[in-house]
Motif scaffolding. Structure first.
Motif, mmCIF file in Angstrom:
data_model
loop_
_atom_site.group_PDB
_atom_site.id
_atom_site.type_symbol
_atom_site.label_atom_id
_atom_site.label_comp_id
_atom_site.label_asym_id
_atom_site.label_seq_id
_atom_site.Cartn_x
_atom_site.Cartn_y
_atom_site.Cartn_z
ATOM 1 N N TRP A 18 -1.671 -27.114 1.454
ATOM 2 C CA TRP A 18 -2.252 -26.401 0.552
ATOM 3 C C TRP A 18 -3.755 -26.631 0.081
ATOM 4 N N ILE A 19 -4.073 -27.901 0.516
ATOM 5 C CA ILE A 19 -5.495 -28.254 0.140
ATOM 6 C C ILE A 19 -6.304 -27.640 1.416
ATOM 7 N N ALA A 24 -10.282 -23.742 3.094
ATOM 8 C CA ALA A 24 -10.543 -22.481 4.139
ATOM 9 C C ALA A 24 -11.069 -21.297 3.273
ATOM 10 N N ILE A 25 -10.070 -21.068 2.195
ATOM 11 C CA ILE A 25 -10.382 -19.942 1.327
ATOM 12 C C ILE A 25 -11.593 -19.864 0.631
ATOM 13 N N MET A 26 -11.989 -20.991 0.168
ATOM 14 C CA MET A 26 -13.270 -21.529 -0.705
ATOM 15 C C MET A 26 -14.587 -21.413 0.341
ATOM 16 N N ALA A 31 -19.020 -18.021 2.247
ATOM 17 C CA ALA A 31 -19.770 -17.611 3.390
ATOM 18 C C ALA A 31 -20.217 -16.097 3.029
ATOM 19 N N PHE A 32 -19.311 -15.282 2.377
ATOM 20 C CA PHE A 32 -19.376 -13.941 2.013
ATOM 21 C C PHE A 32 -20.027 -13.856 0.811
ATOM 22 N N ASN A 33 -20.392 -14.922 0.060
ATOM 23 C CA ASN A 33 -21.260 -14.705 -1.150
ATOM 24 C C ASN A 33 -20.413 -14.210 -2.093
ATOM 25 N N VAL A 34 -19.225 -14.377 -2.298
ATOM 26 C CA VAL A 34 -18.477 -14.064 -3.458
ATOM 27 C C VAL A 34 -18.379 -15.010 -4.463
ATOM 28 N N VAL A 35 -18.522 -16.363 -4.260
ATOM 29 C CA VAL A 35 -18.903 -17.362 -5.159
ATOM 30 C C VAL A 35 -20.013 -17.950 -5.146
ATOM 31 N N LEU A 49 -13.007 -30.659 -1.861
ATOM 32 C CA LEU A 49 -11.926 -30.218 -0.758
ATOM 33 C C LEU A 49 -12.812 -30.581 0.570
ATOM 34 N N ASP A 50 -14.092 -30.413 0.867
ATOM 35 C CA ASP A 50 -14.604 -30.695 1.937
ATOM 36 C C ASP A 50 -14.794 -32.120 2.538
ATOM 37 N N ARG A 51 -14.567 -33.092 1.297
ATOM 38 C CA ARG A 51 -14.506 -34.567 1.858
ATOM 39 C C ARG A 51 -13.083 -34.739 1.924
#
Length: 97
Positions: A18-19, A24-26, A31-35, A49-51
């Motif tokens: 799940w992490i 991946a979703i974040m 990438a699509f400038n949603v957040v 999450l990246d770490r």
């Protein structure tokens, strides 16, 4: 005692799956400038999450062919984790004990 240890490991692997999916979703949302990464909370969550995920996908990325802008290393990691959880640990839980 061994059954509870295997159950705990299966639960940890499920949490890790799940992490990886959340990371991946974040990354897609960024990438699509949603957040907006200028938001401190979003940046903190993304860094966390990246770490967690990057050390696991880095060895996979070395062996994956270059597909342009598509990164399938997270999908490969999830498939490998599902294999370990269901086939190896599940096999120990059902047949080995």
């Amino acid at each position: 005692m061994l059954i509870s240890l295997i159950g705990f490991l299966m639960m940890l692997i499920t949490l890790l799956i799940w992490i990886v999916v959340a990371q991946a979703i974040m990354s897609w949302l960024v990438a699509f400038n949603v957040v907006n990464t200028h938001n401190q909370f979003v940046r903190t969550v993304l860094t966390f999450l990246d770490r967690l995920v990057d050390p696991l996908v880095r060895p996979i990325r070395r062996f994956m062919p270059d597909l342009g802008g598509i990164d399938l290393s997270s999908a490969v990691l999830v498939i490998a984790l599902i294999f370990v959880r269901d086939v190896l640990l599940g096999g120990l839980l059902v047949g080995g004990l």
